[in-house]
Write an enzyme that holds these catalytic residues in place. Structure first.
Site, mmCIF file in Angstrom:
data_model
loop_
_atom_site.group_PDB
_atom_site.id
_atom_site.type_symbol
_atom_site.label_atom_id
_atom_site.label_comp_id
_atom_site.label_asym_id
_atom_site.label_seq_id
_atom_site.Cartn_x
_atom_site.Cartn_y
_atom_site.Cartn_z
ATOM 1 N N GLY A 299 -17.159 7.423 -0.591
ATOM 2 C CA GLY A 299 -16.949 8.155 -1.835
ATOM 3 C C GLY A 299 -17.856 7.703 -2.959
ATOM 4 N N GLU A 300 -18.104 6.398 -3.025
ATOM 5 C CA GLU A 300 -18.911 5.848 -4.115
ATOM 6 C C GLU A 300 -20.413 6.011 -3.887
ATOM 7 O OE1 GLU A 300 -17.762 1.735 -4.828
ATOM 8 O OE2 GLU A 300 -15.699 2.260 -4.268
ATOM 9 N N HIS B 214 -10.041 8.419 -1.598
ATOM 10 C CA HIS B 214 -10.442 7.106 -1.074
ATOM 11 C C HIS B 214 -11.148 7.372 0.251
ATOM 12 C CE1 HIS B 214 -9.688 2.674 -0.352
ATOM 13 N NE2 HIS B 214 -10.053 3.107 0.846
ATOM 14 N N ASP C 133 0.812 -1.213 0.000
ATOM 15 C CA ASP C 133 0.000 0.000 0.000
ATOM 16 C C ASP C 133 0.847 1.266 0.000
ATOM 17 O OD1 ASP C 133 -2.743 -0.178 -0.263
ATOM 18 O OD2 ASP C 133 -3.058 -0.820 1.784
ATOM 19 N N ARG D 156 -23.414 6.083 7.192
ATOM 20 C CA ARG D 156 -24.847 5.944 6.932
ATOM 21 C C ARG D 156 -25.663 6.202 8.198
ATOM 22 N NH1 ARG D 156 -23.858 0.110 4.438
ATOM 23 N NH2 ARG D 156 -22.563 0.198 6.318
#
Length: 358
Positions: free
Chosen positions: A308-309, A184, A122, A260
């Protein structure tokens, strides 16, 4: 025909694995959480092996995600006894993540001892950062010990960089001039400033604690705050637990690090959830600005990761707040660490001389 790459992505409390064919298609892709009292070896033997055994003869290559490669590993590297020994030495830099990866390598050696195994790091994608971006303003005696900024989430940031470059190229634009901010945003979160496919700056540092507000990680803090905690008698282990597991959105909201749940509570008027969103957004915009400054302008903002998505409200908030960037485009790109690992392993396994170890 051994055309499948087995990818093993072990985290501190989860495992994801995939079988990827030579075209990049997933034959099988699964994951599960690992309970705190559940031995990882049992998970690998009892959960992973039964699913993989029918495909054993088709697997020709195994790739592993390793969070921290330090200054030594700057590209995918074939695993040898010497490499394993060096990775053991890097364990203190990523005590929650590197040890599971090493256990995964040991399991894979037992499962398929003749297959080549590769480690993908990473930190590697960020190794192109200039010294001015990775150097901390601390005395030389500490800098020479390796206390510097490394950056993380590099495997997915590289996936984003290559995906956006392909789209840019399809529009007859030159990707060598592309100024990209890869965002990200998930339980862990980081930004990368990418120019012409090379990372020139990022928000995480020596550890994945630096930078953005995350689900349970604090992000940027005044070091004096930690000195104050030490003077109050908090130990290093206590501070680590507070800053990594009890801070971020969870610490701000008082009840959860899940975006959420925080959105739902904020809509219902929960003051802690509203504060968590405000601080998260402020820090995100602040650091997006710093990435834009490093790039000298932005052509594309790419959003990836669970938040992000999928957080449509955040996407709208960013579009409204970043009008000062001028003419740029936003792309939403699903994260794909497993696919990127498979591609990296194939590239370097076919041309092993290119697998640089710095």
């Amino acid at each position: 025909m051994t055309d499948l790459t087995l990818v093993i992505n072990l985290g501190s409390s989860s495992i994801k694995a995939a079988l990827v064919d030579s075209t990049g298609a997933f034959l099988w892709h699964s994951g599960r959480s690992i309970a705190a009292d559940e031995p990882l070896e049992d998970v690998l033997h009892n959960w992973l092996e039964p699913d993989l055994d029918p495909h054993r003869q088709q697997v020709g290559l195994i790739g592993h995600r390793v969070v921290h490669g330090g200054e030594r590993f700057t590209a995918p590297t074939q695993i040898t006894e010497e490499v394993l020994a060096t990775l053991e030495l890097l364990t203190p830099n990523a005590p929650l993540h590197n040890p599971p990866a090493l256990k995964g390598m040991a399991w894979a050696t037992t499962w398929a001892p003749s297959l080549p195994q590769w480690a993908c790091f990473d930190t590697a994608f960020h190794s192109s950062m200039p010294a001015a971006a990775y150097t901390y303003a601390i005395p030389a005696e500490f800098r020479t010990k390796g206390f510097r900024r490394f950056g993380f989430h590099g495997i997915n940031h590289q996936h984003i960089a290559e995906t956006v470059a392909d789209r840019w190229r399809s529009q007859n634009k030159d990707p060598s001039t592309l100024r990209l901010v890869s965002a990200h945003l998930g339980a862990g979160a980081s930004l990368a400033a990418i120019h012409g496919g090379r990372c020139i700056d990022t928000t995480m540092g020596f550890t994945p604690l630096e930078g953005l507000v995350m689900a349970t990680r604090s992000g940027n803090l005044d070091p004096g705050l930690m000195l104050g905690l030490m003077r109050e008698g908090y130990s290093a282990d206590q501070m680590s637990a507070i800053l990594q597991k009890e801070s971020g959105l969870k610490g701000l909201s008082g009840f959860s690090g899940d975006m959420r749940e925080i959105r739902e509570a904020a809509a219902a008027g929960h003051s802690g959830a509203i504060a968590a969103l405000d601080v998260f957004r402020h820090r995100l915009l602040q650091l997006l600005g710093s990435m834009a400054a490093s790039l000298g302008g932005v052509d594309v903002l790419a959003l990836t990761g669970g938040v992000g998505e999928h957080d449509k409200k955040l996407q709208k908030e960013l579009a409204a707040a970043l009008h000062w960037w001028g003419d740029y485009s936003t792309m939403v790109i699903p994260a794909d660490e497993e696919g990127m690992i498979a591609r990296l392993c194939r590239r370097h396994n076919e041309t092993p001389a290119s697998a640089a170890v710095g």
